[in-house]
Design a protein around this motif. Structure first.
Motif, PDB file in Angstrom:
ATOM      1  N   PHE A   1      55.238 104.907  36.339  1.00 32.43           N
ATOM      2  CA  PHE A   1      54.184 103.880  36.317  1.00 32.43           C
ATOM      3  C   PHE A   1      52.566 104.335  35.763  1.00 32.43           C
ATOM      4  N   VAL A   2      52.221 105.394  36.252  1.00 32.76           N
ATOM      5  CA  VAL A   2      51.009 105.909  36.070  1.00 32.76           C
ATOM      6  C   VAL A   2      50.681 106.076  34.586  1.00 32.76           C
ATOM      7  N   MET A   3      51.887 106.766  33.582  1.00 36.57           N
ATOM      8  CA  MET A   3      51.602 106.812  32.386  1.00 36.57           C
ATOM      9  C   MET A   3      51.639 105.437  31.524  1.00 36.57           C
ATOM     10  N   THR A   4      52.294 104.748  32.005  1.00 39.91           N
ATOM     11  CA  THR A   4      52.451 103.277  31.430  1.00 39.91           C
ATOM     12  C   THR A   4      50.859 102.522  31.826  1.00 39.91           C
ATOM     13  N   HIS A   5      50.395 102.782  32.769  1.00 41.55           N
ATOM     14  CA  HIS A   5      49.061 102.135  33.125  1.00 41.55           C
ATOM     15  C   HIS A   5      48.160 102.815  32.532  1.00 41.55           C
ATOM     16  N   MET A   6      48.043 104.089  32.230  1.00 45.71           N
ATOM     17  CA  MET A   6      47.290 104.962  31.442  1.00 45.71           C
ATOM     18  C   MET A   6      46.998 104.228  29.912  1.00 45.71           C
ATOM     19  N   THR A   7      48.417 104.104  29.559  1.00 45.63           N
ATOM     20  CA  THR A   7      48.635 103.736  28.124  1.00 45.63           C
ATOM     21  C   THR A   7      47.962 101.952  27.945  1.00 45.63           C
ATOM     22  N   LEU A   8      48.493 101.358  28.994  1.00 41.47           N
ATOM     23  CA  LEU A   8      47.866  99.763  28.797  1.00 41.47           C
ATOM     24  C   LEU A   8      46.314  99.980  28.695  1.00 41.47           C
ATOM     25  N   LEU A   9      45.671 100.823  29.898  1.00 39.84           N
ATOM     26  CA  LEU A   9      44.239 100.705  29.797  1.00 39.84           C
ATOM     27  C   LEU A   9      43.312 101.323  28.779  1.00 39.84           C
ATOM     28  N   GLU A  10      44.217 102.272  28.016  1.00 38.81           N
ATOM     29  CA  GLU A  10      43.467 102.922  26.721  1.00 38.81           C
ATOM     30  C   GLU A  10      43.861 101.868  25.503  1.00 38.81           C
ATOM     31  N   SER A  11      44.730 101.080  25.705  1.00 33.33           N
ATOM     32  CA  SER A  11      45.077 100.080  24.546  1.00 33.33           C
ATOM     33  C   SER A  11      43.823  98.958  24.293  1.00 33.33           C
ATOM     34  N   SER A  12      43.048  99.042  25.501  1.00 33.19           N
ATOM     35  CA  SER A  12      41.930  97.918  25.433  1.00 33.19           C
ATOM     36  C   SER A  12      40.916  98.567  24.451  1.00 33.19           C
ATOM     37  N   GLY A  13      40.917  99.817  23.941  1.00 30.71           N
ATOM     38  CA  GLY A  13      39.858 100.252  22.938  1.00 30.71           C
ATOM     39  C   GLY A  13      38.494 100.615  23.748  1.00 30.71           C
ATOM     40  N   ILE A  14      38.286 100.355  25.031  1.00 30.49           N
ATOM     41  CA  ILE A  14      37.050 100.606  25.649  1.00 30.49           C
ATOM     42  C   ILE A  14      37.042 101.571  26.642  1.00 30.49           C
ATOM     43  N   VAL A  15      37.871 102.436  26.633  1.00 28.59           N
ATOM     44  CA  VAL A  15      37.707 103.518  27.609  1.00 28.59           C
ATOM     45  C   VAL A  15      36.769 104.422  27.226  1.00 28.59           C
ATOM     46  N   ASP A  16      35.839 104.696  28.084  1.00 28.27           N
ATOM     47  CA  ASP A  16      34.696 105.821  27.947  1.00 28.27           C
ATOM     48  C   ASP A  16      35.522 107.219  28.014  1.00 28.27           C
ATOM     49  N   PHE A  17      35.964 107.781  27.204  1.00 28.14           N
ATOM     50  CA  PHE A  17      36.732 109.259  27.142  1.00 28.14           C
ATOM     51  C   PHE A  17      35.660 110.263  27.603  1.00 28.14           C
ATOM     52  N   THR A  18      34.469 110.202  27.249  1.00 22.78           N
ATOM     53  CA  THR A  18      33.521 111.156  27.438  1.00 22.78           C
ATOM     54  C   THR A  18      33.104 111.163  28.894  1.00 22.78           C
ATOM     55  N   GLY A  19      33.155 110.122  29.563  1.00 25.16           N
ATOM     56  CA  GLY A  19      33.016 110.133  31.125  1.00 25.16           C
ATOM     57  C   GLY A  19      33.958 110.717  31.934  1.00 25.16           C
TER      58      GLY A  19
END
Length: 269
Positions: free
Chosen positions: A181-199
């Motif tokens: 579930f967590v891997m799926t949710h991380m992928t979905l969230l990152e598919s938004s294109g607005i994840v602040d990876f630097t944070g």
């Protein structure tokens, strides 16, 4: 009269590989969607009888899985209602509905293990929900995506620790399912294109590898033997040095010409 052999149009049109894919889709939709060459964990091979010791870390893990659903389900509902972005609304819908399924799994596991579960999000999670309630438009989208992505990143290594080390089969299976579930949710969230990876927090630097052995072996190694507080190796080195000095001194004295002369004179009397 000629006999006419009629073949099913599906059988005629589907090659072998496509026929197999159709069977997989009918009996295991998840396997049909799996990325080619990337295995899907066979959860059916894991037992789920509540057998094995349950540690405090196991209990804490079960509680954390429950807490995740208690705030991510209402957060997903807010995403559906407040976001102006179709992609964010879809992500919120998917994560919320999947957490409903995961919440049932964790409640079933807690019942087997006699683990008391909370009914409300904790203080931090309540604060994140309040932050989302106050945000609007693009600000809401950013808060929703970043808060959930950071939370999933924190529980991700905790799942790995429990999955690798728990003694209880029910906790083991829950950890494996939760990880999916967590891997799926991380992928979905990152598919938004607005994840602040630097944070996001960075991974700690790797520890230096010990030669000819693991760090654990070195850490668990017994301390060297000692004599009177000094390591045995030091005592041996000092003893050998003393013997060498003594041998050198005796040899030097025995080779002294004056000593040989005195010995010769003594023999003449």
């Amino acid at each position: 009269m000629l006999a006419v052999h009629r073949m099913s149009p599906w059988r005629h049109r589907l090659p072998g590989a496509a026929l197999i894919a159709l069977v997989l889709a009918l009996f295991d939709p998840q396997a049909a969607r799996a990325e080619p060459g990337v295995p899907v964990p066979p959860n059916g091979l894991l037992t789920d009888r509540g057998r094995g010791d349950v540690s405090e870390a196991d209990r804490d893990f079960v509680v954390k899985v429950r807490l995740a659903g208690l705030w991510e389900i209402p957060a997903g509902k807010m995403a559906r209602e407040k976001s102006d972005d179709d992609r964010i609304r879809s992500i919120g819908q998917d994560i919320a509905s999947q957490h409903v399924t995961l919440d049932k799994l964790v409640r079933d596991a807690a019942k087997k293990l006699d683990v008391a579960l909370p009914d409300e999000p904790n203080a931090d999670q309540q604060g994140w929900l309040d932050e989302m309630r106050e945000a609007e438009g693009a600000d809401f989208d950013q808060v929703y995506i970043d808060r959930l992505r950071a939370a999933h990143g924190k529980i991700f290594p905790a799942i790995a620790t429990i999955r690798a080390g728990t003694r209880n089969d029910t906790v083991r299976k829950l950890a494996q399912r939760t990880n999916q579930f967590v891997m799926t949710h991380m992928t979905l969230l990152e598919s938004s294109g607005i994840v602040d990876f630097t944070g996001l927090p960075t991974a700690p630097p790797p520890a230096a590898a010990a030669p000819n052995g693991s760090l654990r072996q070195v850490a668990n190694a017994e301390p060297p033997l000692s004599v009177g507080g000094a390591p045995v190796l030091t005592v041996v080195v000092v003893a050998l040095a003393s013997v060498a000095v003594t041998a050198f001194t005796v040899r030097h004295v025995m080779q002294d010409p004056r000593r040989r002369y005195r010995r010769q004179r003594s023999r003449s009397y």
